[in-house]
Design a protein around this motif. Structure first.
Motif, PDB file in Angstrom:
ATOM      1  N   PHE A 571       0.848  -1.191   0.000  1.00 32.63           N
ATOM      2  CA  PHE A 571       0.000   0.000   0.000  1.00 32.63           C
ATOM      3  C   PHE A 571       0.882   1.239   0.000  1.00 32.63           C
ATOM      4  O   PHE A 571       1.847   1.340   0.755  1.00 32.63           O
ATOM      5  CB  PHE A 571      -0.906   0.001   1.230  1.00 32.63           C
ATOM      6  N   ASP A 572       0.525   2.208  -0.847  1.00 31.09           N
ATOM      7  CA  ASP A 572       1.418   3.349  -1.035  1.00 31.09           C
ATOM      8  C   ASP A 572       0.660   4.666  -1.126  1.00 31.09           C
ATOM      9  O   ASP A 572       1.046   5.562  -1.874  1.00 31.09           O
ATOM     10  CB  ASP A 572       2.260   3.131  -2.292  1.00 31.09           C
ATOM     11  N   GLY A 573      -0.441   4.787  -0.413  1.00 32.33           N
ATOM     12  CA  GLY A 573      -1.159   6.053  -0.363  1.00 32.33           C
ATOM     13  C   GLY A 573      -1.708   6.466  -1.717  1.00 32.33           C
ATOM     14  O   GLY A 573      -2.230   5.656  -2.491  1.00 32.33           O
ATOM     15  N   ASP A 574      -1.578   7.758  -2.028  1.00 35.82           N
ATOM     16  CA  ASP A 574      -2.125   8.295  -3.274  1.00 35.82           C
ATOM     17  C   ASP A 574      -1.472   7.690  -4.507  1.00 35.82           C
ATOM     18  O   ASP A 574      -2.061   7.708  -5.595  1.00 35.82           O
ATOM     19  CB  ASP A 574      -1.958   9.817  -3.301  1.00 35.82           C
ATOM     20  N   MET A 575      -0.242   7.152  -4.347  1.00 34.40           N
ATOM     21  CA  MET A 575       0.419   6.550  -5.501  1.00 34.40           C
ATOM     22  C   MET A 575      -0.322   5.311  -5.995  1.00 34.40           C
ATOM     23  O   MET A 575      -0.139   4.882  -7.140  1.00 34.40           O
ATOM     24  CB  MET A 575       1.863   6.176  -5.139  1.00 34.40           C
ATOM     25  N   ASP A 576      -1.150   4.713  -5.146  1.00 31.26           N
ATOM     26  CA  ASP A 576      -1.918   3.538  -5.570  1.00 31.26           C
ATOM     27  C   ASP A 576      -2.915   3.883  -6.675  1.00 31.26           C
ATOM     28  O   ASP A 576      -3.303   3.000  -7.450  1.00 31.26           O
ATOM     29  CB  ASP A 576      -2.655   2.925  -4.371  1.00 31.26           C
ATOM     30  N   ASP A 577      -3.361   5.128  -6.747  1.00 31.76           N
ATOM     31  CA  ASP A 577      -4.248   5.529  -7.842  1.00 31.76           C
ATOM     32  C   ASP A 577      -3.553   5.371  -9.192  1.00 31.76           C
ATOM     33  O   ASP A 577      -4.149   4.899 -10.167  1.00 31.76           O
ATOM     34  CB  ASP A 577      -4.701   6.980  -7.646  1.00 31.76           C
ATOM     35  N   HIS A 578      -2.278   5.761  -9.246  1.00 33.91           N
ATOM     36  CA  HIS A 578      -1.502   5.568 -10.468  1.00 33.91           C
ATOM     37  C   HIS A 578      -1.352   4.086 -10.784  1.00 33.91           C
ATOM     38  O   HIS A 578      -1.425   3.674 -11.954  1.00 33.91           O
ATOM     39  CB  HIS A 578      -0.108   6.198 -10.307  1.00 33.91           C
ATOM     40  N   LEU A 579      -1.125   3.293  -9.755  1.00 39.05           N
ATOM     41  CA  LEU A 579      -0.941   1.854  -9.945  1.00 39.05           C
ATOM     42  C   LEU A 579      -2.173   1.228 -10.590  1.00 39.05           C
ATOM     43  O   LEU A 579      -2.069   0.433 -11.538  1.00 39.05           O
ATOM     44  CB  LEU A 579      -0.642   1.190  -8.603  1.00 39.05           C
ATOM     45  N   LEU A 580      -3.349   1.587 -10.096  1.00 43.98           N
ATOM     46  CA  LEU A 580      -4.583   1.037 -10.669  1.00 43.98           C
ATOM     47  C   LEU A 580      -4.773   1.487 -12.103  1.00 43.98           C
ATOM     48  O   LEU A 580      -5.206   0.699 -12.967  1.00 43.98           O
ATOM     49  CB  LEU A 580      -5.776   1.468  -9.806  1.00 43.98           C
ATOM     50  N   GLU A 581      -4.471   2.745 -12.388  1.00 45.03           N
ATOM     51  CA  GLU A 581      -4.654   3.259 -13.749  1.00 45.03           C
ATOM     52  C   GLU A 581      -3.678   2.617 -14.729  1.00 45.03           C
ATOM     53  O   GLU A 581      -4.011   2.401 -15.903  1.00 45.03           O
ATOM     54  CB  GLU A 581      -4.475   4.778 -13.762  1.00 45.03           C
ATOM     55  N   GLU A 582      -2.481   2.296 -14.267  1.00 51.81           N
ATOM     56  CA  GLU A 582      -1.480   1.732 -15.171  1.00 51.81           C
ATOM     57  C   GLU A 582      -1.701   0.240 -15.408  1.00 51.81           C
ATOM     58  O   GLU A 582      -1.586  -0.239 -16.535  1.00 51.81           O
ATOM     59  CB  GLU A 582      -0.079   1.976 -14.594  1.00 51.81           C
ATOM     60  N   ILE A 583      -2.016  -0.509 -14.361  1.00 53.15           N
ATOM     61  CA  ILE A 583      -2.168  -1.959 -14.491  1.00 53.15           C
ATOM     62  C   ILE A 583      -3.553  -2.330 -15.014  1.00 53.15           C
ATOM     63  O   ILE A 583      -3.718  -3.317 -15.718  1.00 53.15           O
ATOM     64  CB  ILE A 583      -1.884  -2.649 -13.142  1.00 53.15           C
ATOM     65  N   ALA A 596      -8.293   2.876   3.058  1.00 49.41           N
ATOM     66  CA  ALA A 596      -8.081   3.844   1.979  1.00 49.41           C
ATOM     67  C   ALA A 596      -8.021   3.154   0.624  1.00 49.41           C
ATOM     68  O   ALA A 596      -8.580   3.650  -0.368  1.00 49.41           O
ATOM     69  CB  ALA A 596      -6.801   4.633   2.235  1.00 49.41           C
ATOM     70  N   PHE A 597      -7.365   1.999   0.543  1.00 43.33           N
ATOM     71  CA  PHE A 597      -7.232   1.334  -0.753  1.00 43.33           C
ATOM     72  C   PHE A 597      -8.582   0.809  -1.236  1.00 43.33           C
ATOM     73  O   PHE A 597      -8.860   0.821  -2.448  1.00 43.33           O
ATOM     74  CB  PHE A 597      -6.232   0.189  -0.665  1.00 43.33           C
ATOM     75  N   ILE A 598      -9.412   0.335  -0.329  1.00 41.18           N
ATOM     76  CA  ILE A 598     -10.747  -0.125  -0.726  1.00 41.18           C
ATOM     77  C   ILE A 598     -11.518   1.013  -1.389  1.00 41.18           C
ATOM     78  O   ILE A 598     -12.203   0.824  -2.404  1.00 41.18           O
ATOM     79  CB  ILE A 598     -11.499  -0.668   0.501  1.00 41.18           C
ATOM     80  N   ARG A 599     -11.398   2.208  -0.844  1.00 38.91           N
ATOM     81  CA  ARG A 599     -12.076   3.358  -1.451  1.00 38.91           C
ATOM     82  C   ARG A 599     -11.452   3.731  -2.794  1.00 38.91           C
ATOM     83  O   ARG A 599     -12.161   4.168  -3.707  1.00 38.91           O
ATOM     84  CB  ARG A 599     -12.022   4.537  -0.490  1.00 38.91           C
ATOM     85  N   ARG A 600     -10.156   3.554  -2.911  1.00 42.05           N
ATOM     86  CA  ARG A 600      -9.514   3.837  -4.194  1.00 42.05           C
ATOM     87  C   ARG A 600     -10.047   2.900  -5.278  1.00 42.05           C
ATOM     88  O   ARG A 600     -10.231   3.317  -6.433  1.00 42.05           O
ATOM     89  CB  ARG A 600      -7.996   3.695  -4.066  1.00 42.05           C
ATOM     90  N   VAL A 601     -10.274   1.658  -4.908  1.00 41.67           N
ATOM     91  CA  VAL A 601     -10.844   0.713  -5.866  1.00 41.67           C
ATOM     92  C   VAL A 601     -12.261   1.125  -6.232  1.00 41.67           C
ATOM     93  O   VAL A 601     -12.679   1.048  -7.399  1.00 41.67           O
ATOM     94  CB  VAL A 601     -10.812  -0.717  -5.288  1.00 41.67           C
ATOM     95  N   GLU A 602     -13.029   1.600  -5.247  1.00 40.82           N
ATOM     96  CA  GLU A 602     -14.390   2.079  -5.525  1.00 40.82           C
ATOM     97  C   GLU A 602     -14.368   3.249  -6.497  1.00 40.82           C
ATOM     98  O   GLU A 602     -15.158   3.298  -7.462  1.00 40.82           O
ATOM     99  CB  GLU A 602     -15.066   2.506  -4.221  1.00 40.82           C
ATOM    100  N   VAL A 603     -13.477   4.203  -6.253  1.00 35.99           N
ATOM    101  CA  VAL A 603     -13.381   5.370  -7.135  1.00 35.99           C
ATOM    102  C   VAL A 603     -12.927   4.936  -8.523  1.00 35.99           C
ATOM    103  O   VAL A 603     -13.461   5.399  -9.550  1.00 35.99           O
ATOM    104  CB  VAL A 603     -12.421   6.410  -6.532  1.00 35.99           C
TER     105      VAL A 603
END
Length: 915
Positions: A571-583, A596-603
Motif C-alpha cells: 500500500f502506497d497512499g495516493d500513488m496507488d491511484d496511479h498503480l490502478l490506472e497503469e495496471i 483507503a485502498f478499498i475506497r480507491r478501488v471504488e473510485v
C-alpha cells in the motif's frame, strides 16, 4: 482570479462529487477535508491544470513532498497534452539543492506553478525577492500540519498582509488531526486565514451517490481462521500490553490517561498519544516508566508481526526483541523489561517455538514449520482466477488479466513473492502425501529454518563475545579502584544513575567503558532487526527458488503478457491511484485490509464503468488486524461527525489585526535623543536581523506576529541581531549538546564576544517538553579532580568562565523567547542589516547590501564530498574557489582522494543548461 477568467479545459473528474468540489474551489477559498482514498491529489492536479492553462499565473504549492511533486508534475504534463493548452507551463520544483537567488527571481518573473519549500519561500517573501502581491494564489497540501508556529502559517500571514486578492486553497485527508484540543477546526481555520471548511466524508450524499449509483465492485470477503498457536501468541502479547498500560497508569496517576487503553494501543499513533502526556514531565518520570514506554512500542510491533511474518521469521524477530530487553551484564541494579516476567510472555515464547520445531537446539530437533493460513487461501484464489480466465478467454472490456496482490509493507511483499515462486517446489524428503500440484510452503520454510539456525549460532556468539568484553571492563575498573568497587551506595546518598546510559556515566566514572560496549550490542541487535533475511547462503537460496540473477537491475527488462503477471505491491497512499490506472487489473487481492485502498478501488471502478473489477478481501477473523481496520473506520467517522458539528456551531472570525501591518504592527517605541536628555515618542517598527538558517524554527514567525520586522540575512556571527550591541546565538537542547561535543559553541561565543558588546546564548526548550536539564551533578572531590569528561552543566560553567561577558538566556518555549526579545529591544537602537552581515567576513568580501552572503568556507561546505575533516586539505592546496572550479579531475583526485575528487569535478563541470 475569478472563475470567468479561467479558460475551458479538459479535466479528468468523471464523478459528480469530484465535479462539485472542483466548482467550489473555482468559486471561493476553502479548506477541503476529504476521507482517505477518495482521490485528493486528482482534484488538486485538475484545479492546478485549470489555472495553468490560463497562463501568466504565479501559483505556489507548499507542503508537498517529493513523491507528490512527481505526481503533480506528471499529471500537469498529461493534462496539458490532452487539453492542448499552449499557455501551460507545467510544474517547477524549487528546493534547497541548487536554485540560486537570481535563478529564482527569473523564474518568478516568468510565472508558472512552483512547488517550493517553506523555508525558501518565507525568506524570499521577507527579503522581497518575491513580492507576495504578484502571487496569483497559494495551494497548501497537508493542511493538518499547519499549526500556529509552523512556517506555512507564517507564509500565509505574510501573503495575506500584502495580497488580499490572490486565492488560497488548503487540502487534507487526515480528519482526525482536526479534532484535538478546544475548537480545533476554528483554530486551524485561523492558522490558514480561511473562512470556509468543506467536508467530504465517505458518507457524504454526493460521494455515496457517485460510488453506489454506478455498477458496484464485486467483492469476495474471505474470513481466514488463525491457527491455535497464532491465537495463543496474539492473546499473550495483548495481555502483556494490557499489563504494561496498567503499570504506566500506576506510576503516573496525576496525568490524563483516558486514551491509555488496549483498544487505542492498536492504533498506529498510540505511542504519540502516550508521549503527549509524558513529555512535560519526562524529567520526573521513573526509569521503569521509560522502560515500559519503549517496551510498548516493541510489543505492538510483535502483535502485528505474528500475523505478517512467517513462523521462522517471527521467532527470529522475537529473539532480537528479547535480547534488547535484557539488561547488559554489569548493570545488576537494572531489571529486565517487566513484561518478560509475566506468565503470558512464557506462553508466547513456547507457542512461537512450537510453530517452528520441537526439541532443543542443543540436541536433535524435529521441524514443525507451521505455515501462515493466508498462504493456502492466496494460492487457491490465484488458481480460481486462472480457471476463470481459462474458461472466459474473451475480454469484455479493456481491463488487463494481471492479478494485483496488495500487502501492508515490503517485508510482506517479499514473503509472498517467495511463496508464490516456490509453492510447487518440493524438498528432497517431502511427505509422500503431498501432491505435486498442491501448493505448499514446505520448501521455503525448510530453507528459512536452515538460515535461522545459522543466524542463531552467529547471534549467540556475538552476544557472548560482547558480554565477555563488558565483564572484563567491569573487572578492570574494580581492580583500579573505580566506582564499581565501592559497593552499594549508602541509603542517604542520592544515586546518580537515572535509567539512561548517558546519565549513568557521569564525570566521576570516566574510565568505565561498559556503556559504550552495551551500545555496540544495541547497534548489533538493530542491524539484525533490519537484516533478518541476510545470510551467507543467499546465492544458493536464489538458485533454489529460481530468482532471476538480474533482479533489481534497472538496465535489464523482460516483457511479459499481462495475463501471466502477478503484481505484488505494498500500500502506497495516493500513488496507488496511479498503480490502478497503469495496471488496469480485473482481479485484486487484498492480502491485508486497508480502508483507503478499498475506497480507491471504488473510485477507480466508478470512474471506469466499462471495466469489471473483482476484489478478494482477506483478513484473520477475531484478530488485531480486523480490529485495527474497524477501528480506523470508526475513528474517521467520529472525526467527521465532530467536524460537522463544530462547523455548524462555528462563528468564524478572522483576526484582522494580523492583516493590517501598517496600523497594528507599528509600535510606539520610546527612544532617547542623543544629547537632549529628553524622551521622544517615535513610531518605529522594531526590526530583528535573523540568520536564514533559523527559519527552520518557529521563532521568526512568532517575532513577526508580535509586530517585528524580520530581515533574513546570511550571518557569520550569531543567529539573531536585536540591536547594534546585542547578538544572540540560539540553541535547542539537542543543538547545545552537539555544539559542545564538536567544540563549535566555544568558537561561536568567541566570535560574538569579539564583535558585540552584549553576546548572549539562548537555550530554548520545546514548549511541549519539560523545562529542565538533568539535575546538577553531585560535585564530589573525586569528580572535581577528574574533569576530563564533564557533564552538560559543567560545560556551561566552563563556557561562562571562559567568556565572562556572555549571558545565558533560559527560555521554556519559543513564545517566551519572543517576549524576552521584545523586552531586550525596549529603549534600544535598531540593528543595521548591512553591518550585521559584514561582521565576521574576511577582508575584501562583499556583504551585498544585506542580502544573503556566504564566506568561501561556507561555499566549500556545500560542494559534494567536502566535510569538516577534509575542508582544510583543499584550502591548503588551492588559493581560491575559481582556481578550484577550474582544476582538472586528476589534480582534485590527488588532493582529495579518487572518490571525493570525482564528485567535486562532476559538481563543477555539470551542464546546468541541459539539466
Amino acid at each position: 482570479m475569478s472563475a470567468e477568467e479561467l479558460p475551458p479545459v479538459k479535466l479528468s473528474l468523471p464523478l459528480e462529487f469530484q465535479q462539485e468540489i472542483f466548482r467550489e474551489l473555482r468559486s471561493e477559498d476553502e479548506l477541503l477535508i476529504m476521507a482517505r482514498g477518495l482521490g485528493l491529489l486528482r482534484i488538486v492536479t485538475n484545479f492546478l491544470h485549470s489555472c495553468d492553462a490560463a497562463g501568466n499565473n504565479l501559483i505556489l504549492i507548499i507542503g508537498a513532498d517529493d513523491r507528490e511533486n512527481e505526481w503533480i508534475g506528471e499529471s500537469l504534463a498529461e493534462h496539458a497534452t490532452i487539453s492542448r493548452a499552449p499557455k501551460c507551463r507545467g510544474l517547477t520544483i524549487v528546493s534547497n539543492e541548487a536554485v540560486t537567488i537570481a535563478a529564482r527571481a527569473k523564474m518568478y518573473a516568468n510565472s508558472g506553478i512552483f512547488s517550493i519549500t517553506s523555508r525558501i519561500l518565507i525568506v524570499d517573501f521577507l527579503s522581497e525577492w518575491l513580492d507576495p502581491a504578484i502571487v496569483s494564489g497559494i495551494v497548501v497540501l497537508h493542511a493538518e500540519k499547519v499549526v500556529a508556529t509552523a512556517l506555512e502559517a507564517f507564509i500565509l500571514r505574510v501573503y495575506r498582509q500584502k495580497n488580499k486578492d490572490g486565492f488560497l486553497k488548503a487540502f487534507s485527508d487526515v480528519p482526525e488531526s482536526f479534532t484535538y484540543g478546544i475548537s480545533p477546526l476554528a483554530t486551524m481555520m485561523r492558522n490558514l486565514f480561511l473562512r470556509k471548511p468543506s467536508l467530504y466524508p465517505r458518507f457524504h450524499v454526493e460521494v455515496a451517490n457517485s460510488l453506489y449509483g454506478k455498477k458496484k465492485v464485486e467483492v469476495i470477503e474471505l474470513e481466514v481462521d488463525m491457527t491455535d498457536s497464532m491465537r495463543s501468541i496474539q492473546n499473550a502479547i495483548m495481555e502483556c500490553i494490557e499489563a504494561s498500560i496498567s503499570e504506566l497508569k500506576k506510576g503516573n496517576s496525576g496525568l490524563e490517561m483516558d486514551d491509555w487503553n488496549l483498544d487505542n494501543a492498536l492504533h498506529r499513533n498510540f505511542q504519540a498519544i502516550v508521549m503527549r502526556q509524558l513529555d512535560p514531565v519526562w524529567h520526573r518520570t521513573s526509569p521503569r516508566t521509560k522502560q515500559i514506554v519503549r517496551d510498548l512500542g516493541e510489543l505492538r510491533q510483535l502483535l502485528f508481526a505474528v500475523l505478517t511474518y512467517d513462523a521462522v521469521k517471527f521467532n527470529q524477530y522475537l529473539d532480537t526483541i528479547v535480547a534488547a530487553a535484557q539488561p547488559p551484564p554489569g548493570k545488576i541494579r537494572q531489571n529486565p523489561s517487566p513484561w518478560l516476567l509475566l506468565d503470558a510472555a512464557e506462553t508466547m515464547f513456547e507457542a512461537a517455538r512450537r510453530r517452528v520445531y520441537t526439541g532443543k537446539l542443543s540436541e536433535k530437533i524435529e521441524p514443525v514449520l507451521e505455515e501462515q493460513p493466508k498462504w493456502e487461501i492466496l494460492a487457491k484464489i490465484i488458481e480460481e482466477i486462472e480457471q476463470d480466465m481459462y474458461f472466459h478467454p474473451t475480454k469484455l472490456d479493456d481491463s488487463s488479466d494481471a492479478i494485483l496482490v496488495m500487502c501492508g509493507d515490503q517485508a510482506a511483499c517479499s514473503q509472498i513473492r517467495e511463496y508464490l515462486q516456490s509453492m510447487h517446489k518440493r524438498p528432497e524428503n517431502a511427505n509422500e502425501e503431498l501432491k505435486d500440484d498442491e501448493p505448499s510452503a514446505a520448501f521455503m520454510m525448510r530453507r528459512r529454518l536452515r538460515n535461522y539456525l545459522t543466524w542463531k549460532r552467529s547471534f549467540t556468539k556475538v552476544s557472548a563475545s560482547l558480554d565477555s568484553e563488558i565483564q572484563k571492563a567491569m573487572q578492570a575498573t574494580e581492580a583500579r579502584g573505580g566506582p564499581a568497587s565501592r559497593g552499594r551506595a549508602p541509603p542517604s546518598k542520592r544515586r546518580r544513575v537515572r535509567g539512561s546510559a548517558a546519565a549513568a556515566s557521569g564525570p566521576s566514572r570516566p574510565e568505565l567503558n561498559s556503556v559504550h560496549v552495551a551500545g555496540d550490542k544495541d547497534a548489533h541487535i538493530a542491524a539484525l532487526l533490519s537484516n533478518l533475511e541476510v545470510t551467507e547462503v543467499e546465492a544458493q537460496e536464489r538458485a533454489e527458488i529460481g530468482i532471476d540473477p538480474l533482479e533489481g537491475m534497472e538496465d535489464y527488462y523482460e516483457l511479459y503478457d499481462m495475463k501471466d503477471l502477478v503484481v505484488v505491491h505494498p500500500f502506497d497512499g495516493d500513488m496507488d491511484d496511479h498503480l490502478l490506472e497503469e495496471i488496469k487489473p480485473r482481479y485484486i487481492i487484498l492480502y491485508e485490509p486497508d480502508l483507503a485502498f478499498i475506497r480507491r478501488v471504488e473510485v477507480y471502478r466508478s470512474c471506469h464503468t466499462d471495466r469489471s473489477v473483482r476484489v478478494y478481501f482477506m483478513y484473520y477473523s477475531g484478530s488485531v488486524e480486523e480490529q485495527r481496520y474497524l477501528g480506523s473506520s470508526r475513528r474517521e467517522k467520529d472525526a467527521f461527525t465532530k467536524l460537522i458539528r463544530e462547523r455548524g456551531n462555528m462563528a468564524m472570525t478572522i483576526d484582522t489585526a494580523n492583516l493590517n501591518p501598517e496600523e497594528t504592527f507599528l509600535r510606539t517605541i520610546n527612544t532617547r535623543i542623543a544629547g537632549g536628555g529628553r524622551i521622544a515618542a517615535t513610531t518605529v517598527q522594531p526590526r530583528v536581523v535573523v540568520d536564514v538558517r533559523e527559519f527552520s524554527s518557529s521563532l521568526p514567525s512568532l517575532l513577526h506576529g508580535r509586530g517585528m520586522e524580520i530581515l533574513p540575512c546570511m550571518l557569520t556571527v550569531g543567529d539573531y541581531i536585536l540591536t547594534p550591541k546585542i547578538c544572540i546565538e540560539r540553541k535547542s537542547v539537542s543543538d547545545l549538546i552537539g555544539s559542545f561535543a564538536n567544540g563549535r559553541l566555544f568558537n561561536q561565543a568567541e566570535q560574538m564576544s569579539q564583535h558585540y558588546e552584549n553576546p548572549m546564548l539562548l537555550i530554548e526548550f520545546d514548549q511541549n517538553k519539560s523545562f529542565t536539564l538533568e539535575p546538577f551533578a553531585d560535585l564530589s572531590s573525586a569528580a572535581a579532580a577528574t574533569m576530563a569528561a564533564p557533564d552538560l552543566q559543567g560545560k556551561l560553567v566552563m563556557l561562562t568562565i571562559a567568556f565572562p561577558r556572555l549571558r545565558i538566556i533560559w527560555s521554556s518555549s519559543p513564545y517566551q523567547t519572543a517576549e524576552i526579545f521584545e523586552e531586550l529591544k525596549k529603549l534600544q537602537e535598531e540593528p543595521d542589516p548591512v553591518k550585521a552581515v559584514q561582521i565576521g567576513l574576511e577582508e575584501g568580501e562583499d556583504a551585498e547590501s544585506g542580502a544573503v552572503s556566504q564566506t568561501p568556507m561556507d561555499m566549500l561546505r556545500v560542494v559534494p564530498g567536502i566535510t569538516d575533516k577534509n575542508l582544510y586539505a583543499i584550502t591548503a592546496e588551492v588559493e581560491n574557489i575559481q582556481e578550484l572550479a577550474n582544476m582538472e579531475e586528476e589534480a582534485l583526485c590527488r588532493i582529495m582522494g579518487r572518490e571525493v575528487g570525482r564528485k567535486m569535478w562532476k559538481f563543477f563541470n555539470r551542464n546546468v543548461v541541459d539539466d
